[in-house]
Design a protein around this motif. Structure first.
Motif, PDB file in Angstrom:
ATOM      1  N   ILE A  79       0.869  -1.185   0.000  1.00  0.00           N
ATOM      2  CA  ILE A  79       0.000   0.000   0.000  1.00  0.00           C
ATOM      3  C   ILE A  79       0.907   1.237   0.000  1.00  0.00           C
ATOM      4  CG2 ILE A  79      -1.626   1.298   1.457  1.00  0.00           C
ATOM      5  CD1 ILE A  79      -2.779  -1.454   2.316  1.00  0.00           C
ATOM      6  N   SER A  80       0.524   2.277  -0.760  1.00  0.00           N
ATOM      7  CA  SER A  80       1.354   3.487  -0.828  1.00  0.00           C
ATOM      8  C   SER A  80       0.902   4.499   0.215  1.00  0.00           C
ATOM      9  CB  SER A  80       1.246   4.121  -2.217  1.00  0.00           C
ATOM     10  OG  SER A  80       1.595   3.180  -3.201  1.00  0.00           O
ATOM     11  N   ARG A  81       1.821   5.390   0.580  1.00  0.00           N
ATOM     12  CA  ARG A  81       1.507   6.399   1.608  1.00  0.00           C
ATOM     13  C   ARG A  81       0.722   7.549   0.996  1.00  0.00           C
ATOM     14  NH1 ARG A  81       4.522   5.321   6.179  1.00  0.00           N
ATOM     15  NH2 ARG A  81       6.151   3.780   5.768  1.00  0.00           N
ATOM     16  N   PHE A  82      -0.389   7.889   1.627  1.00  0.00           N
ATOM     17  CA  PHE A  82      -1.258   8.927   1.055  1.00  0.00           C
ATOM     18  C   PHE A  82      -0.626  10.304   1.149  1.00  0.00           C
ATOM     19  CE2 PHE A  82      -4.715  11.915   0.673  1.00  0.00           C
ATOM     20  CZ  PHE A  82      -5.440  11.372  -0.376  1.00  0.00           C
ATOM     21  N   GLU A  83       0.169  10.534   2.195  1.00  0.00           N
ATOM     22  CA  GLU A  83       0.661  11.907   2.399  1.00  0.00           C
ATOM     23  C   GLU A  83       1.526  12.387   1.236  1.00  0.00           C
ATOM     24  OE1 GLU A  83       4.097  10.619   5.618  1.00  0.00           O
ATOM     25  OE2 GLU A  83       2.968  12.476   5.893  1.00  0.00           O
ATOM     26  N   GLU A  84       2.091  11.446   0.480  1.00  0.00           N
ATOM     27  CA  GLU A  84       2.896  11.871  -0.676  1.00  0.00           C
ATOM     28  C   GLU A  84       2.023  12.539  -1.749  1.00  0.00           C
ATOM     29  OE1 GLU A  84       4.725   8.150  -1.624  1.00  0.00           O
ATOM     30  OE2 GLU A  84       5.920   8.196   0.220  1.00  0.00           O
ATOM     31  N   LEU A  85       0.736  12.198  -1.755  1.00  0.00           N
ATOM     32  CA  LEU A  85      -0.168  12.781  -2.758  1.00  0.00           C
ATOM     33  C   LEU A  85      -0.886  14.026  -2.259  1.00  0.00           C
ATOM     34  CD1 LEU A  85      -1.996   9.639  -4.225  1.00  0.00           C
ATOM     35  CD2 LEU A  85       0.003  10.813  -5.121  1.00  0.00           C
ATOM     36  N   LEU A  86      -0.797  14.254  -0.962  1.00  0.00           N
ATOM     37  CA  LEU A  86      -1.600  15.318  -0.352  1.00  0.00           C
ATOM     38  C   LEU A  86      -1.454  16.677  -1.040  1.00  0.00           C
ATOM     39  CD1 LEU A  86      -3.662  15.683   1.870  1.00  0.00           C
ATOM     40  CD2 LEU A  86      -1.802  16.189   3.454  1.00  0.00           C
ATOM     41  N   PRO A  87      -0.229  17.095  -1.432  1.00  0.00           N
ATOM     42  CA  PRO A  87      -0.123  18.417  -2.073  1.00  0.00           C
ATOM     43  C   PRO A  87      -0.966  18.546  -3.345  1.00  0.00           C
ATOM     44  CG  PRO A  87       2.039  17.579  -1.462  1.00  0.00           C
ATOM     45  CD  PRO A  87       1.079  16.453  -1.261  1.00  0.00           C
ATOM     46  N   ARG A  88      -1.304  17.423  -3.972  1.00  0.00           N
ATOM     47  CA  ARG A  88      -2.091  17.497  -5.218  1.00  0.00           C
ATOM     48  C   ARG A  88      -3.600  17.588  -4.966  1.00  0.00           C
ATOM     49  NH1 ARG A  88      -0.784  12.860  -9.378  1.00  0.00           N
ATOM     50  NH2 ARG A  88      -2.435  13.952 -10.518  1.00  0.00           N
ATOM     51  N   VAL A  89      -4.019  17.342  -3.713  1.00  0.00           N
ATOM     52  CA  VAL A  89      -5.464  17.289  -3.453  1.00  0.00           C
ATOM     53  C   VAL A  89      -5.991  18.692  -3.164  1.00  0.00           C
ATOM     54  CG1 VAL A  89      -7.299  16.242  -2.060  1.00  0.00           C
ATOM     55  CG2 VAL A  89      -5.133  15.008  -2.413  1.00  0.00           C
ATOM     56  N   LYS A  90      -6.967  19.121  -3.960  1.00  0.00           N
ATOM     57  CA  LYS A  90      -7.593  20.425  -3.711  1.00  0.00           C
ATOM     58  C   LYS A  90      -8.629  20.271  -2.611  1.00  0.00           C
ATOM     59  CE  LYS A  90      -7.119  22.638  -8.147  1.00  0.00           C
ATOM     60  NZ  LYS A  90      -7.651  22.482  -9.481  1.00  0.00           N
ATOM     61  N   GLU A  91      -8.651  21.197  -1.691  1.00  0.00           N
ATOM     62  CA  GLU A  91      -9.606  21.178  -0.576  1.00  0.00           C
ATOM     63  C   GLU A  91      -9.678  19.795   0.076  1.00  0.00           C
ATOM     64  OE1 GLU A  91     -13.452  22.908  -1.642  1.00  0.00           O
ATOM     65  OE2 GLU A  91     -12.460  23.656  -3.452  1.00  0.00           O
ATOM     66  N   PRO A  92      -8.550  19.296   0.558  1.00  0.00           N
ATOM     67  CA  PRO A  92      -8.572  17.930   1.110  1.00  0.00           C
ATOM     68  C   PRO A  92      -9.512  17.789   2.295  1.00  0.00           C
ATOM     69  CG  PRO A  92      -6.502  19.061   1.616  1.00  0.00           C
ATOM     70  CD  PRO A  92      -7.240  19.934   0.670  1.00  0.00           C
ATOM     71  N   HIS A  93     -10.105  16.627   2.388  1.00  0.00           N
ATOM     72  CA  HIS A  93     -10.981  16.314   3.516  1.00  0.00           C
ATOM     73  C   HIS A  93     -10.148  16.278   4.800  1.00  0.00           C
ATOM     74  CE1 HIS A  93     -13.568  13.875   6.157  1.00  0.00           C
ATOM     75  NE2 HIS A  93     -14.543  14.401   5.449  1.00  0.00           N
ATOM     76  N   LEU A  94     -10.808  16.515   5.924  1.00  0.00           N
ATOM     77  CA  LEU A  94     -10.032  16.550   7.180  1.00  0.00           C
ATOM     78  C   LEU A  94      -9.343  15.220   7.477  1.00  0.00           C
ATOM     79  CD1 LEU A  94     -11.503  15.192   9.961  1.00  0.00           C
ATOM     80  CD2 LEU A  94     -13.025  17.108   9.627  1.00  0.00           C
ATOM     81  N   TYR A  95      -9.898  14.112   7.019  1.00  0.00           N
ATOM     82  CA  TYR A  95      -9.209  12.830   7.219  1.00  0.00           C
ATOM     83  C   TYR A  95      -7.893  12.800   6.443  1.00  0.00           C
ATOM     84  CZ  TYR A  95     -13.774  11.099   8.866  1.00  0.00           C
ATOM     85  OH  TYR A  95     -14.952  10.921   9.528  1.00  0.00           O
ATOM     86  N   MET A  96      -7.855  13.532   5.338  1.00  0.00           N
ATOM     87  CA  MET A  96      -6.611  13.613   4.564  1.00  0.00           C
ATOM     88  C   MET A  96      -5.645  14.567   5.262  1.00  0.00           C
ATOM     89  SD  MET A  96      -8.239  13.967   0.745  1.00  0.00           S
ATOM     90  CE  MET A  96      -9.155  12.649  -0.041  1.00  0.00           C
ATOM     91  N   ARG A  97      -6.138  15.747   5.626  1.00  0.00           N
ATOM     92  CA  ARG A  97      -5.279  16.762   6.253  1.00  0.00           C
ATOM     93  C   ARG A  97      -4.681  16.250   7.550  1.00  0.00           C
ATOM     94  NH1 ARG A  97     -10.112  20.004   5.722  1.00  0.00           N
ATOM     95  NH2 ARG A  97     -10.137  20.399   7.966  1.00  0.00           N
ATOM     96  N   ARG A  98      -5.436  15.451   8.276  1.00  0.00           N
ATOM     97  CA  ARG A  98      -4.977  15.010   9.604  1.00  0.00           C
ATOM     98  C   ARG A  98      -4.326  13.634   9.565  1.00  0.00           C
ATOM     99  NH1 ARG A  98     -10.345  17.501  12.656  1.00  0.00           N
ATOM    100  NH2 ARG A  98      -9.977  19.592  11.810  1.00  0.00           N
ATOM    101  N   ARG A  99      -3.978  13.178   8.379  1.00  0.00           N
ATOM    102  CA  ARG A  99      -3.251  11.900   8.208  1.00  0.00           C
ATOM    103  C   ARG A  99      -4.039  10.718   8.758  1.00  0.00           C
ATOM    104  NH1 ARG A  99      -0.941  15.946   6.314  1.00  0.00           N
ATOM    105  NH2 ARG A  99       1.304  16.209   6.195  1.00  0.00           N
ATOM    106  N   ILE A 100      -5.375  10.840   8.759  1.00  0.00           N
ATOM    107  CA  ILE A 100      -6.207   9.707   9.179  1.00  0.00           C
ATOM    108  C   ILE A 100      -6.343   8.755   7.984  1.00  0.00           C
ATOM    109  CG2 ILE A 100      -8.557   9.072   9.862  1.00  0.00           C
ATOM    110  CD1 ILE A 100      -8.562  11.823  11.417  1.00  0.00           C
ATOM    111  N   ILE A 101      -6.478   9.324   6.785  1.00  0.00           N
ATOM    112  CA  ILE A 101      -6.304   8.505   5.576  1.00  0.00           C
ATOM    113  C   ILE A 101      -4.801   8.381   5.390  1.00  0.00           C
ATOM    114  CG2 ILE A 101      -6.577   8.422   3.065  1.00  0.00           C
ATOM    115  CD1 ILE A 101      -9.240   9.846   3.402  1.00  0.00           C
ATOM    116  N   MET A 102      -4.309   7.178   5.594  1.00  0.00           N
ATOM    117  CA  MET A 102      -2.852   6.977   5.596  1.00  0.00           C
ATOM    118  C   MET A 102      -2.341   6.347   4.308  1.00  0.00           C
ATOM    119  SD  MET A 102      -2.512   5.404   9.409  1.00  0.00           S
ATOM    120  CE  MET A 102      -0.745   5.211   9.392  1.00  0.00           C
ATOM    121  N   GLY A 103      -3.175   5.529   3.674  1.00  0.00           N
ATOM    122  CA  GLY A 103      -2.666   4.767   2.545  1.00  0.00           C
ATOM    123  C   GLY A 103      -3.560   4.859   1.316  1.00  0.00           C
ATOM    124  N   HIS A 104      -3.031   4.402   0.208  1.00  0.00           N
ATOM    125  CA  HIS A 104      -3.843   4.353  -1.017  1.00  0.00           C
ATOM    126  C   HIS A 104      -3.285   3.319  -1.983  1.00  0.00           C
ATOM    127  CE1 HIS A 104      -1.250   6.260  -4.189  1.00  0.00           C
ATOM    128  NE2 HIS A 104      -0.601   6.693  -3.129  1.00  0.00           N
TER     129      HIS A 104
END
Ligand code: SF4
Length: 453
Positions: free
Chosen positions: A34-59
């Motif tokens: 599974i890949s780490r989600f935080e590496e993609l975070l800069p590409r996400v517009k208006e990320p959901h709070l689960y993304m911003r707070r590293r609760i979504i960890m993988g993808h």
């Protein structure tokens, strides 16, 4: 991306969709690919709070979804819920993620997995319908899902899904299912069928009836990864062609290889190849294309595959969130009501549960003032961060005040309990309004007649 293989002599580690939710997160990236989600975070517009707070960890393959969002191309989100008990805050997380993707432009699909509940938990069909509508469908709409732009269905009522599951079953055998899920010989066959139904749930948004192949994301907890992996394999096997980039460093050239997977597909290769630009070299079962972008070759091949009656599936993408712990600090378990807060429980009772939840506080107030609390161990903090505070600065303040000893657990729990009370009161009012929304839908009317809410 190839799946990592276990070392020789070492048993393949396993995630269990129907078992424990206690997961060693340090291993999911190394052992399950599974890949780490935080590496993609800069590409996400208006990320959901689960993304911003590293609760979504993988993808898995979430780049496909981001590409579609950025280019304003069709994409879909789908996930499912087994109607076997109360909808608690853990299930709400999946709903929040579906709703966020729907707002970002995704075609949204929600499966009420009654066939799974019947096969795995022995829930009667009647109960499945009652729990599915009263617990899951109403809360989904109350949380913000737009059923006029999305599709909610019960597995047992969806004939298209059954046909797809049957077709997908041709691509997988019992031995493979046993290896993925750890099934032993006494597993009932309907459980295997329910696995196929879930693969069909995941791939259904890509059927011609819903606009054809498109990137589709499945928001889930890490324990559901076996379904994702199996379905990605099945999706690939159900293709008539594979398209891969071939690099030959020594010869310093690269090409895109289109490989036919069956003899019938091979006989169509010449026609497919004629639609492609660039230089081509044809072989018995594949053609190498030089000087054409990979994406363009993939697009043309997918179109041709659909004309030939194939599916042209994209591999399903997934996001994986970490789990909330139970209110006592252990596992959240649907068989232990004291471990969770359900979205339909009386708000006052839920607030009382918050007041009794495990904290990361010290033994005495004096120690707390001196050493500060430990929010990482605190379930109250988890409730605030996952569900009750939208503003990131506010969450950061709570954290700072806690570790510095300026915040006391008694006041903190009271504040969290009040937030929970008002969240549930408002949610339950919205559930009442959601009944009217259901009445506007043909299928919703039928469900309401059966369930009589
Ligand atoms: S002050 Fe709040 S966040 Fe900190 S340990 Fe106590 S309850 Fe948890």
């Amino acid at each position: 991306m190839p799946e990592p293989q276990p070392e020789p002599g070492r048993e393949q580690p396993r995630l269990d969709p129907w078992g424990s939710t206690v997961i060693d997160y340090s291993k999911v990236f190394t052992e399950f690919g599974i890949s780490r989600f935080e590496e993609l975070l800069p590409r996400v517009k208006e990320p959901h709070l689960y993304m911003r707070r590293r609760i979504i960890m993988g993808h898995r393959d979430y780049e496909l979804i981001l590409d579609a969002m950025e280019r304003r191309r069709p994409f879909a989100v789908m996930s499912g819920f087994m109607p076997s008990g109360k909808l608690h805050l853990g299930g709400k997380m999946v709903m929040d993620e579906i709703i966020w993707h729907q707002r970002m432009g995704a075609a949204a699909f929600v499966s009420i997995a009654d066939m799974e509940a019947h096969a795995v938990r022995g829930i009667s069909w009647r109960e499945c319908k009652e729990i599915g509508v009263s617990e899951y469908v109403l809360s989904l709409i109350a949380l913000g899902f737009d059923p006029h732009r999305g599709f909610i269905y019960f597995q047992s009522e969806n004939r298209m899904l059954h046909d797809l599951a049957f077709e997908l079953g041709c691509e997988v055998n019992i031995g493979e299912m046993s290896a993925v899920y750890g099934f032993s010989g006494d597993v009932n066959v309907s459980k295997c069928v329910s696995v196929l139904m879930q693969s069909a749930d995941i791939l259904q948004p890509q059927l011609a009836a819903f606009g054809g192949p498109k990137p589709t994301v499945i928001p889930v907890g890490f324990d559901q990864d076996p379904h994702i992996r199996l379905t990605r394999d099945i999706a690939s096997r159900a293709r008539l062609f594979t398209v891969e980039l071939v690099k030959r460093e020594k010869d310093e050239y690269e090409c895109v290889r289109v490989r036919a997977k069956t003899r019938d597909a091979a006989s169509a290769l010449k026609e497919v190849s004629s639609r492609l630009g660039g230089e081509k070299r044809a072989y018995e079962m594949h053609v190498d294309v030089y000087g054409e972008p990979f994406e363009e070759v993939e697009r043309v091949v997918r179109e041709a595959e659909i004309e030939l009656g194939g599916y042209g599936f994209y591999p399903p993408a997934a996001t994986f969130h970490r789990f909330m712990r139970g209110l006592g600090g252990g596992k959240m378990s649907s068989s232990k009501p004291e471990s969770y807060i359900a979205l339909t429980e009386p708000p006052e009772e839920a607030a009382a549960k918050v007041m009794n939840a495990k904290t990361g506080g010290r033994a005495t107030l004096e120690e707390q003032r001196k050493l500060g609390g430990v929010p990482e161990e605190c379930i109250v903090y988890e409730l605030l961060m996952f569900h009750l505070i939208e503003d990131d600065r506010h969450v950061a303040e709570v954290y700072e005040e806690c570790i510095s000893g300026r915040r006391t657990c008694a006041a903190c729990k009271k504040a969290a309990a009040e937030l929970m009370l008002s969240f549930l009161k408002e949610h339950q009012e919205r559930r009442e309004e959601a009944k009217d929304v259901l009445k506007e839908l043909d299928y919703g009317k039928k469900w309401l007649e059966v369930v009589k809410l």
